[in-house]
Design a protein around this motif. Structure first.
Motif, PDB file in Angstrom:
ATOM      1  N   PRO A 210      -1.227   3.039  -6.879  1.00 33.80           N
ATOM      2  CA  PRO A 210      -0.595   3.881  -5.848  1.00 33.80           C
ATOM      3  C   PRO A 210      -0.329   3.146  -4.541  1.00 33.80           C
ATOM      4  O   PRO A 210       0.691   3.378  -3.892  1.00 33.80           O
ATOM      5  CB  PRO A 210      -1.607   5.019  -5.666  1.00 33.80           C
ATOM      6  CG  PRO A 210      -2.342   5.090  -6.957  1.00 33.80           C
ATOM      7  CD  PRO A 210      -2.445   3.659  -7.420  1.00 33.80           C
ATOM      8  N   SER A 211      -1.221   2.245  -4.138  1.00 32.83           N
ATOM      9  CA  SER A 211      -1.025   1.527  -2.890  1.00 32.83           C
ATOM     10  C   SER A 211       0.188   0.600  -2.978  1.00 32.83           C
ATOM     11  O   SER A 211       1.024   0.558  -2.068  1.00 32.83           O
ATOM     12  CB  SER A 211      -2.277   0.719  -2.548  1.00 32.83           C
ATOM     13  OG  SER A 211      -2.085  -0.013  -1.360  1.00 32.83           O
ATOM     14  N   ALA A 212       0.285  -0.134  -4.074  1.00 34.11           N
ATOM     15  CA  ALA A 212       1.427  -1.037  -4.255  1.00 34.11           C
ATOM     16  C   ALA A 212       2.722  -0.250  -4.359  1.00 34.11           C
ATOM     17  O   ALA A 212       3.756  -0.658  -3.815  1.00 34.11           O
ATOM     18  CB  ALA A 212       1.214  -1.901  -5.496  1.00 34.11           C
ATOM     19  N   MET A 213       2.673   0.890  -5.033  1.00 32.33           N
ATOM     20  CA  MET A 213       3.882   1.707  -5.171  1.00 32.33           C
ATOM     21  C   MET A 213       4.299   2.274  -3.820  1.00 32.33           C
ATOM     22  O   MET A 213       5.488   2.302  -3.475  1.00 32.33           O
ATOM     23  CB  MET A 213       3.654   2.832  -6.176  1.00 32.33           C
ATOM     24  CG  MET A 213       4.903   3.651  -6.492  1.00 32.33           C
ATOM     25  SD  MET A 213       6.214   2.663  -7.262  1.00 32.33           S
ATOM     26  CE  MET A 213       5.475   2.324  -8.870  1.00 32.33           C
ATOM     27  N   ALA A 214       3.338   2.726  -3.032  1.00 34.88           N
ATOM     28  CA  ALA A 214       3.661   3.259  -1.704  1.00 34.88           C
ATOM     29  C   ALA A 214       4.308   2.198  -0.825  1.00 34.88           C
ATOM     30  O   ALA A 214       5.249   2.475  -0.083  1.00 34.88           O
ATOM     31  CB  ALA A 214       2.400   3.811  -1.042  1.00 34.88           C
ATOM     32  N   SER A 215       3.821   0.965  -0.933  1.00 36.60           N
ATOM     33  CA  SER A 215       4.422  -0.121  -0.159  1.00 36.60           C
ATOM     34  C   SER A 215       5.853  -0.384  -0.601  1.00 36.60           C
ATOM     35  O   SER A 215       6.742  -0.624   0.228  1.00 36.60           O
ATOM     36  CB  SER A 215       3.594  -1.398  -0.313  1.00 36.60           C
ATOM     37  OG  SER A 215       2.307  -1.236   0.257  1.00 36.60           O
ATOM     38  N   LEU A 216       6.094  -0.318  -1.902  1.00 37.40           N
ATOM     39  CA  LEU A 216       7.446  -0.515  -2.422  1.00 37.40           C
ATOM     40  C   LEU A 216       8.376   0.591  -1.941  1.00 37.40           C
ATOM     41  O   LEU A 216       9.526   0.335  -1.573  1.00 37.40           O
ATOM     42  CB  LEU A 216       7.392  -0.545  -3.954  1.00 37.40           C
ATOM     43  CG  LEU A 216       8.697  -0.843  -4.705  1.00 37.40           C
ATOM     44  CD1 LEU A 216       9.308  -2.153  -4.254  1.00 37.40           C
ATOM     45  CD2 LEU A 216       8.423  -0.873  -6.211  1.00 37.40           C
ATOM     46  N   LEU A 217       7.867   1.813  -1.893  1.00 40.20           N
ATOM     47  CA  LEU A 217       8.688   2.934  -1.427  1.00 40.20           C
ATOM     48  C   LEU A 217       8.967   2.829   0.072  1.00 40.20           C
ATOM     49  O   LEU A 217      10.065   3.159   0.532  1.00 40.20           O
ATOM     50  CB  LEU A 217       8.012   4.262  -1.748  1.00 40.20           C
ATOM     51  CG  LEU A 217       7.746   4.580  -3.219  1.00 40.20           C
ATOM     52  CD1 LEU A 217       7.396   6.046  -3.387  1.00 40.20           C
ATOM     53  CD2 LEU A 217       8.920   4.212  -4.104  1.00 40.20           C
TER      54      LEU A 217
END
Length: 231
Positions: A210-217
């Motif tokens: 989730p953290s990596a995905m949030a950064s990508l978003l």
């Protein structure tokens, strides 16, 4: 009758017009009285992700349910109605099918000749996560919607599915079928397609984190804000 706004990302092409007209007629039958709205953001090349995002912003602002349907794809009535009802409160996007039937030229010709959709020849597309989405604006925003950096055709659906599953859990599927009609296939090659494939690899790398995905978003939100139709 369960209500929703049906939005169809659409830019006219000769081979797609027949399917587009049949899809509208289908929705008039299964959702009588619903607004059916074709939508194009004007991006060059055509930007399916941007059309979907704009549709949810424009027609989900009052808390209503938005059905995002491709211009060649028709869901069955009962799973569609169940998806609309569920999407209001579930906090996840609903897919009104667990089988995606691509009718191809043969099946599409049968349908045009009066054969019921369920009886037409088809190819089963395994793992499909596109065609018809049912959502509210709050749910769409909770996982970032779709990434408008996917230009032209390819991968925006797969990336969306990875982001949704990572941040909210898997989209909710309903037992039933969608039926995709034949048209001339889009070219899936070239600079935009290669860029899409590279971006998809970044989504795969962030899957389950989730953290990596949030950064990508966060990164894509800034870039999307700078992108304008015609860019």
């Amino acid at each position: 009758m369960t209500s929703a706004t049906v939005c169809i990302p659409w830019r006219p092409q000769p081979s797609r017009i027949d399917a587009f007209e049949r899809v509208q007629e289908h929705y008039r039958r299964v959702l009588p009285g619903a607004s059916i709205v074709p939508l194009d953001t004007g991006h060059v090349p055509f930007n399916l992700a941007a059309c979907r995002n704009e549709a949810v912003r424009r027609f989900g602002a009052d808390g209503g349910v938005v059905v995002l349907t491709d211009a060649d794809t028709m869901p069955e009535e009962e799973p569609l109605l169940a998806a609309i009802d569920g999407a209001r409160t579930s906090g996840r996007v609903h897919l009104p099918y667990d089988e995606y039937h691509w009718l191809g030229s043969a099946g599409s010709a049968q349908f045009a000749g009066g054969v019921p959709l369920a009886a037409c020849e088809y190819e089963l597309v395994r793992g499909a996560c596109s065609g018809v989405y049912v959502t509210t604006a709050s749910t769409w925003a909770a996982h970032g919607g779709q990434d408008e950096r996917f230009r032209g055709w390819g991968y925006e659906d797969a990336a969306w599915n990875v982001a949704h599953t990572t941040l909210l859990g898997a989209p909710i599927r309903h037992t039933g079928s969608v039926y995709a009609l034949h048209h001339v296939a889009e070219t899936r090659a070239g600079v935009h397609f290669d860029a899409n494939a590279a971006l998809m690899e970044r989504y795969r790398a962030a899957s389950g984190d989730p953290s990596a995905m949030a950064s990508l978003l966060d990164e894509r939100s800034a870039e999307n804000a700078l992108s304008a139709p015609g860019f």
